[in-house]
Design a protein around this motif. Structure first.
Motif, PDB file in Angstrom:
ATOM      1  N   PRO A 112       0.795  -1.239   0.000  1.00 60.27           N
ATOM      2  CA  PRO A 112       0.000   0.000   0.000  1.00 60.27           C
ATOM      3  C   PRO A 112       0.824   1.283   0.000  1.00 60.27           C
ATOM      4  O   PRO A 112       0.329   2.331  -0.414  1.00 60.27           O
ATOM      5  N   ASN A 113       2.059   1.211   0.457  1.00 64.19           N
ATOM      6  CA  ASN A 113       2.922   2.394   0.459  1.00 64.19           C
ATOM      7  C   ASN A 113       3.405   2.650  -0.973  1.00 64.19           C
ATOM      8  O   ASN A 113       4.428   2.124  -1.413  1.00 64.19           O
ATOM      9  N   ARG A 114       2.657   3.464  -1.702  1.00 65.32           N
ATOM     10  CA  ARG A 114       2.942   3.664  -3.120  1.00 65.32           C
ATOM     11  C   ARG A 114       4.283   4.371  -3.348  1.00 65.32           C
ATOM     12  O   ARG A 114       4.988   4.069  -4.310  1.00 65.32           O
ATOM     13  N   ALA A 115       4.601   5.320  -2.488  1.00 63.38           N
ATOM     14  CA  ALA A 115       5.875   6.034  -2.635  1.00 63.38           C
ATOM     15  C   ALA A 115       7.045   5.064  -2.492  1.00 63.38           C
ATOM     16  O   ALA A 115       8.050   5.183  -3.204  1.00 63.38           O
ATOM     17  N   LEU A 116       6.917   4.093  -1.575  1.00 66.08           N
ATOM     18  CA  LEU A 116       7.979   3.107  -1.391  1.00 66.08           C
ATOM     19  C   LEU A 116       8.143   2.238  -2.629  1.00 66.08           C
ATOM     20  O   LEU A 116       9.260   1.908  -3.034  1.00 66.08           O
ATOM     21  N   VAL A 117       7.028   1.869  -3.257  1.00 66.75           N
ATOM     22  CA  VAL A 117       7.073   1.054  -4.477  1.00 66.75           C
ATOM     23  C   VAL A 117       7.801   1.791  -5.591  1.00 66.75           C
ATOM     24  O   VAL A 117       8.698   1.248  -6.253  1.00 66.75           O
ATOM     25  N   LEU A 118       7.426   3.042  -5.807  1.00 61.49           N
ATOM     26  CA  LEU A 118       8.041   3.812  -6.891  1.00 61.49           C
ATOM     27  C   LEU A 118       9.502   4.117  -6.598  1.00 61.49           C
ATOM     28  O   LEU A 118      10.329   4.146  -7.520  1.00 61.49           O
ATOM     29  N   THR A 119       9.836   4.336  -5.329  1.00 61.62           N
ATOM     30  CA  THR A 119      11.231   4.563  -4.970  1.00 61.62           C
ATOM     31  C   THR A 119      12.071   3.322  -5.242  1.00 61.62           C
ATOM     32  O   THR A 119      13.188   3.411  -5.761  1.00 61.62           O
ATOM     33  N   ALA A 120      11.532   2.146  -4.886  1.00 65.82           N
ATOM     34  CA  ALA A 120      12.242   0.898  -5.161  1.00 65.82           C
ATOM     35  C   ALA A 120      12.396   0.672  -6.662  1.00 65.82           C
ATOM     36  O   ALA A 120      13.457   0.240  -7.143  1.00 65.82           O
ATOM     37  N   LYS A 121      11.341   0.987  -7.415  1.00 59.01           N
ATOM     38  CA  LYS A 121      11.398   0.827  -8.871  1.00 59.01           C
ATOM     39  C   LYS A 121      12.493   1.719  -9.464  1.00 59.01           C
ATOM     40  O   LYS A 121      13.296   1.268 -10.292  1.00 59.01           O
ATOM     41  N   ALA A 122      12.517   2.969  -9.047  1.00 56.63           N
ATOM     42  CA  ALA A 122      13.531   3.894  -9.550  1.00 56.63           C
ATOM     43  C   ALA A 122      14.927   3.489  -9.092  1.00 56.63           C
ATOM     44  O   ALA A 122      15.893   3.604  -9.861  1.00 56.63           O
ATOM     45  N   ALA A 123      15.053   3.005  -7.855  1.00 58.95           N
ATOM     46  CA  ALA A 123      16.366   2.634  -7.330  1.00 58.95           C
ATOM     47  C   ALA A 123      16.972   1.466  -8.106  1.00 58.95           C
ATOM     48  O   ALA A 123      18.175   1.454  -8.388  1.00 58.95           O
ATOM     49  N   VAL A 124      16.144   0.483  -8.458  1.00 63.60           N
ATOM     50  CA  VAL A 124      16.644  -0.679  -9.210  1.00 63.60           C
ATOM     51  C   VAL A 124      17.146  -0.255 -10.584  1.00 63.60           C
ATOM     52  O   VAL A 124      18.246  -0.638 -11.017  1.00 63.60           O
ATOM     53  N   VAL A 125      16.350   0.541 -11.288  1.00 61.12           N
ATOM     54  CA  VAL A 125      16.755   1.001 -12.620  1.00 61.12           C
ATOM     55  C   VAL A 125      17.973   1.911 -12.519  1.00 61.12           C
ATOM     56  O   VAL A 125      18.908   1.814 -13.326  1.00 61.12           O
TER      57      VAL A 125
END
Length: 270
Positions: A112-125
């Motif tokens: 549910p923590n959407r900001a955490l999801v997008l941060t993880a997505k950006a961090a991996v790339v």
């Protein structure tokens, strides 16, 4: 957080577009570097020939370390920004593809923590792109040292300015976060990619056409500041700060867009 990063890594590596973009970036960067080295030899030999006939330019065309990253950035004006444009496309697609196929709903239900999801997505790339760009920078330097003649290459090497070799990974990581933010705001692949390409390659350069006013405005353009940090911008512009503050300026721009994306993604439906 570890499970989220693992999930995003699997998403990234299980699709073909990041792999093909990475291959295209490697081939293009190393190919342009080799071409740039050959052109440097030609330019120096032309200068030497002109000097023997009394037609001497202001100074011979010596190469510096920043030449090693022209292949990654895209050797201006042949393919301006081609390398990092590929990185931005991959980063934007990492978000917009999920919106397109509806998988982002399942992702947000699981976390549910959407900001955490997008941060993880950006961090991996960002990590993958930064490591690749750093490797390409050093390989590009090796190609130049192997191709370019001794005299024009006298300022190339690890004994000279190393800023370009750690500067490119920093820049690439920042543009990944910017691209993920833009993809989150627009949700459409075509719109996000178009904006990310048009902004640095068309909108910012077109400001130069407005004479003195354009030059005054150009120093406030975010990508122009990033290029100055890398040593690839016009040094004759009326800059108001040094190269490190140019990096801070670009990072602040990315942070503002990122904050806007995090605010919007929390406020609207997936």
């Amino acid at each position: 957080m570890t499970s989220i990063l693992t999930a995003e890594r699997i998403k990234l590596t299980s699709t073909r577009s990041p792999l093909w973009c990475a291959i295209l970036m490697v081939v293009t960067a190393l190919g342009l570097t080799a071409l740039f080295g050959l052109l440097a030899n030609f330019a120096f030999r032309t200068y030497t020939t002109n000097a023997t006939h009394g037609h001497v330019d202001a100074e011979p065309p010596y190469l510096h370390n920043d030449a090693a990253v022209l292949g990654i950035m895209g050797a201006p004006p042949i393919f301006p920004g081609f390398g990092y444009i590929l990185v931005m496309i991959v980063a934007a697609l990492a978000v917009t593809s999920e919106y397109r196929f509806g998988t982002i709903k399942a992702t947000f239900l699981a976390t549910p923590n959407r900001a955490l999801v997008l941060t993880a997505k950006a961090a991996v790339v960002a990590l993958g792109a930064a490591v690749l760009s750093a490797l390409l920078a050093f390989v590009s330097l090796g190609i130049l040292l192997a191709i370019v003649d001794h005299e024009p290459a006298r300022d190339l090497g690890l004994g000279h300015d190393l800023r370009v070799f750690y500067g490119v990974p920093i820049f690439v990581a920042l543009v990944v976060f910017l691209s993920v933010a833009v993809g989150t705001l627009l949700r459409q692949s075509a719109g996000a990619i178009s904006l990310l390409i048009v902004w640095p390659l068309l909108l910012e350069p077109i400001v130069q056409a407005f004479g003195t006013w354009g030059r005054r405005v150009e120093v406030f353009m975010p990508f122009e500041n990033a290029l100055r940090f890398l040593g690839l911008a016009d040094r004759n512009l009326p800059w108001h700060w040094n190269q490190w503050w140019c990096l801070v300026y670009f990072a602040a721009f990315v942070a503002i867009v990122w904050a806007a994306a995090m605010y919007v993604v929390r406020r609207r439906d997936a």
